[in-house]
Motif scaffolding. Structure first.
Motif, mmCIF file in Angstrom:
data_model
loop_
_atom_site.group_PDB
_atom_site.id
_atom_site.type_symbol
_atom_site.label_atom_id
_atom_site.label_comp_id
_atom_site.label_asym_id
_atom_site.label_seq_id
_atom_site.Cartn_x
_atom_site.Cartn_y
_atom_site.Cartn_z
ATOM 1 N N PHE B 30 51.308 -9.523 95.625
ATOM 2 C CA PHE B 30 50.186 -8.899 94.931
ATOM 3 C C PHE B 30 49.131 -10.280 94.523
ATOM 4 O O PHE B 30 47.943 -10.419 94.605
ATOM 5 C CB PHE B 30 50.236 -7.903 93.954
ATOM 6 C CG PHE B 30 48.992 -7.583 93.142
ATOM 7 C CD1 PHE B 30 48.136 -6.651 94.051
ATOM 8 C CD2 PHE B 30 48.623 -8.094 91.964
ATOM 9 C CE1 PHE B 30 46.929 -6.482 93.213
ATOM 10 C CE2 PHE B 30 47.602 -7.810 91.370
ATOM 11 C CZ PHE B 30 46.674 -6.831 92.047
ATOM 12 N N GLY B 33 47.403 -11.695 96.953
ATOM 13 C CA GLY B 33 46.203 -11.208 97.718
ATOM 14 C C GLY B 33 46.565 -10.071 98.581
ATOM 15 O O GLY B 33 45.797 -9.587 99.566
ATOM 16 N N ALA B 35 47.248 -6.528 99.411
ATOM 17 C CA ALA B 35 46.881 -5.223 99.094
ATOM 18 C C ALA B 35 48.020 -4.127 99.083
ATOM 19 O O ALA B 35 48.296 -3.419 98.303
ATOM 20 C CB ALA B 35 45.635 -4.501 99.904
ATOM 21 N N ALA B 38 50.516 -3.713 96.080
ATOM 22 C CA ALA B 38 50.188 -3.052 94.864
ATOM 23 C C ALA B 38 50.472 -1.519 95.070
ATOM 24 O O ALA B 38 50.656 -0.828 94.121
ATOM 25 C CB ALA B 38 48.548 -3.173 94.579
ATOM 26 N N ARG B 39 50.179 -0.998 96.475
ATOM 27 C CA ARG B 39 50.505 0.340 96.536
ATOM 28 C C ARG B 39 52.041 0.646 96.434
ATOM 29 O O ARG B 39 52.331 1.467 95.670
ATOM 30 C CB ARG B 39 49.784 0.401 97.944
ATOM 31 C CG ARG B 39 49.897 2.073 98.200
ATOM 32 C CD ARG B 39 49.006 2.245 99.432
ATOM 33 N NE ARG B 39 49.164 1.523 100.550
ATOM 34 C CZ ARG B 39 48.240 0.659 100.961
ATOM 35 N NH1 ARG B 39 47.090 0.361 100.479
ATOM 36 N NH2 ARG B 39 48.533 -0.123 102.126
ATOM 37 N N THR B 42 53.040 0.566 92.851
ATOM 38 C CA THR B 42 52.224 1.738 92.076
ATOM 39 C C THR B 42 53.298 2.838 92.271
ATOM 40 O O THR B 42 53.736 3.594 91.544
ATOM 41 C CB THR B 42 51.007 2.038 92.572
ATOM 42 O OG1 THR B 42 50.134 1.043 92.277
ATOM 43 C CG2 THR B 42 50.361 3.381 91.805
ATOM 44 N N GLY B 46 54.810 3.080 88.870
ATOM 45 C CA GLY B 46 53.974 4.275 88.288
ATOM 46 C C GLY B 46 54.707 5.258 87.581
ATOM 47 O O GLY B 46 54.442 5.822 86.658
ATOM 48 N N PRO B 47 55.355 6.276 88.619
ATOM 49 C CA PRO B 47 56.072 7.460 88.026
ATOM 50 C C PRO B 47 56.776 7.150 86.861
ATOM 51 O O PRO B 47 57.056 8.027 85.808
ATOM 52 C CB PRO B 47 56.799 7.742 89.256
ATOM 53 C CG PRO B 47 56.255 7.398 90.240
ATOM 54 C CD PRO B 47 55.777 5.834 89.740
ATOM 55 N N MET B 71 50.129 -0.459 83.854
ATOM 56 C CA MET B 71 50.052 -1.005 85.238
ATOM 57 C C MET B 71 48.732 -2.154 85.242
ATOM 58 O O MET B 71 48.832 -2.914 85.990
ATOM 59 C CB MET B 71 49.533 0.215 86.219
ATOM 60 C CG MET B 71 50.813 1.033 86.408
ATOM 61 S SD MET B 71 52.202 0.340 87.017
ATOM 62 C CE MET B 71 51.954 -0.064 88.618
ATOM 63 N N MET B 72 47.590 -1.803 84.489
ATOM 64 C CA MET B 72 46.517 -2.853 84.633
ATOM 65 C C MET B 72 47.044 -4.076 84.227
ATOM 66 O O MET B 72 46.882 -5.290 84.698
ATOM 67 C CB MET B 72 45.327 -2.255 83.810
ATOM 68 C CG MET B 72 44.332 -3.462 83.518
ATOM 69 S SD MET B 72 43.594 -3.795 85.189
ATOM 70 C CE MET B 72 41.976 -3.010 84.678
ATOM 71 N N TRP B 75 48.946 -5.849 87.086
ATOM 72 C CA TRP B 75 48.083 -6.641 88.073
ATOM 73 C C TRP B 75 47.497 -7.701 87.112
ATOM 74 O O TRP B 75 47.410 -8.833 87.977
ATOM 75 C CB TRP B 75 47.040 -5.780 87.990
ATOM 76 C CG TRP B 75 47.290 -4.328 88.815
ATOM 77 C CD1 TRP B 75 46.739 -3.134 88.488
ATOM 78 C CD2 TRP B 75 48.336 -3.948 89.485
ATOM 79 N NE1 TRP B 75 47.256 -2.255 88.910
ATOM 80 C CE2 TRP B 75 48.418 -2.533 89.793
ATOM 81 C CE3 TRP B 75 49.337 -4.599 90.163
ATOM 82 C CZ2 TRP B 75 49.085 -1.651 90.351
ATOM 83 C CZ3 TRP B 75 50.347 -3.732 90.966
ATOM 84 C CH2 TRP B 75 49.852 -2.489 91.138
#
Lengths: 117, 205
Positions: B30, B33, B35, B38-39, B42, B46-47, B71-72, B75
Motif C-alpha cells: 500500500f 502505491g 491500490a 488496501a482492499r 480492509t 476492518g471487521p 483504519m485511517m 493508511w
C-alpha cells in the motif's frame, strides 16, 4: 460455578457468531480514505515557495545572467579605479566649469544669426 | 501462536494473490502505491476493528467512526511501518481500544439522548425490552465492567486472541491479562446472575 461458566461461555459463543461484517457504507468510506492517501503520495510534492534570493537570481536570467552581471559590475569597478588613458576622467566631466558651446554645434543652419550682427 | 492474519473474510478476483500475503507485506505494498492492498487489508482487519469497537462502545455509529479513524491511521502510518517490529493487527487493536477509551471519556454522564424514542405498541414494550436485553445481556453486562477488564474479556473471549497478543495490545504482562480476564468473567457471572429474574428467564422466556 460450572453452570454459571456454561451460561457465560454460551453468551461468548453467541457473541462470536454475531460478529457482524463490516457495513458496506463503512467499507466504502475506509476505501475512499485509503485511496485519497494513496493518490496524495503518488502525486508530486508541491514545490516549496522560492526564496527571495532564488527569485532575484531568476529575475536576472538565472545563474548565467547573474554571472554576467557580476562580471560587468567588476569591470565597472576596475574601470573606475584604473581607467584607460583614452577615456575622459569622469570626475572632470562632472565638475567641469567649461560651459562654452558653439551654436554651430547644434547642427542646423545658423547663418541667419550672423546676418543680424 | 495462531496466525490471525490468515483468515481473510472477503477476497475478490484480482486480490487473490494479495490475500496470501501477510499484513506486513500488504501494508508495504500500500505504501508503494498498490491500490489492491488496501482492499484486502480492509476486508481482513476492518471487521475485527469494528467488532471490538462495537463491543467496547455498544453504539454502532461510534463504532463505525472509531473503525474508520483507526483504519485511517493505518493508511497514514504505512510508509513508516517497520516490518517485523509488531503485528499490524496488534497495532490496530491497540489504536482501536485507545480511540474507544477517548470516546467514552468525552461522553457526558447524561446519556438520555442515546435512549431511543418509545413506540406506540405499548402492549409489547416490556416483552420487547426483555427480548432485547436478553439478546444483548452480554453487552449490557460488559458495559458495567471496568475498562481494562472489558478490554481483556472482549479480546480473549470474543476476538479469541491468545494471551500474549492481548498482553502486547494492552501493554501489560500475560499474567496481568490472565488476572483481568478472570476477574472480568467473575464480574460478568455475578452481573448476569443478578439479572436473570429481571430479564424474565424464570418465566419460561
Amino acid at each position: 460455578m460450572a453452570d454459571e461458566d456454561l451460561g457465560l461461555d454460551n453468551l461468548f459463543a453467541q457473541a462470536r457468531q454475531k460478529r457482524t461484517a463490516l457495513p458496506d457504507d463503512l467499507a466504502v468510506r475506509i476505501q475512499t480514505d485509503a485511496e485519497t492517501i494513496r493518490l496524495s503520495r503518488l502525486a508530486p510534492a508541491p514545490r516549496p515557495k522560492p526564496s527571495i534570493w532564488a527569485r532575484l537570481v531568476s529575475t536576472v536570467g538565472g545563474w548565467q545572467g547573474l554571472g554576467g552581471l557580476v562580471a560587468a559590475s567588476a569591470a565597472g569597478v576596475w574601470i573606475g579605479f584604473s581607467a584607460p588613458t583614452f577615456l575622459p576622467d569622469p570626475a572632470n566631466l562632472l565638475t567641469s566649469q567649461e560651459t562654452t558651446f558653439f551654436v554651430a554645434d547644434l547642427g542646423f543652419d545658423s547663418s541667419f544669426l550672423e546676418n543680424t550682427e | 501462536m495462531e496466525d490471525l492474519t490468515s483468515h481473510p473474510q472477503d477476497v475478490r478476483g484480482a486480490d487473490c494473490f494479495a490475500s496470501t500475503l501477510s499484513d506486513d507485506a500488504l501494508l508495504r505494498q500500500f505504501a508503494d502505491g498498490e491500490a489492491g492492498a488496501a482492499r484486502v487489508l480492509t476486508d481482513r482487519l476492518g471487521p475485527r476493528c469494528y467488532s471490538v469497537a462495537m463491543r467496547m462502545l455498544g453504539n454502532r455509529t461510534e463504532a463505525e467512526d472509531v473503525t474508520q479513524d483507526a483504519m485511517m491511521r493505518l493508511w497514514q502510518i504505512a510508509p513508516d511501518w517497520v516490518s517485523g517490529q509488531a503485528k499490524v493487527s496488534t497495532w490496530l487493536y491497540r489504536v482501536t481500544l485507545n480511540l474507544c477509551v477517548d470516546i467514552r471519556r468525552k461522553k457526558t454522564p447524561d446519556r438520555l439522548s442515546d435512549v431511543p424514542e418509545p413506540e406506540d405498541d405499548k402492549a409489547s414494550v416490556v416483552d420487547r425490552m426483555q427480548d432485547e436485553a436478553r439478546k444483548d445481556a452480554l453487552q449490557s453486562a460488559l458495559a458495567e465492567l471496568p475498562e481494562r477488564q472489558r478490554q481483556a474479556v472482549v479480546l480473549r473471549h470474543i476476538e479469541e486472541l491468545p494471551n500474549p497478543e492481548i498482553a502486547g495490545i494492552m501493554g501489560v504482562s500475560v499474567e496481568a491479562v490472565e488476572s483481568l480476564t478472570a476477574r472480568g468473567k467473575r464480574s460478568l457471572t455475578v452481573i448476569l446472575t443478578g439479572r436473570r429474574e429481571e430479564l424474565g428467564y424464570d418465566n419460561g422466556g
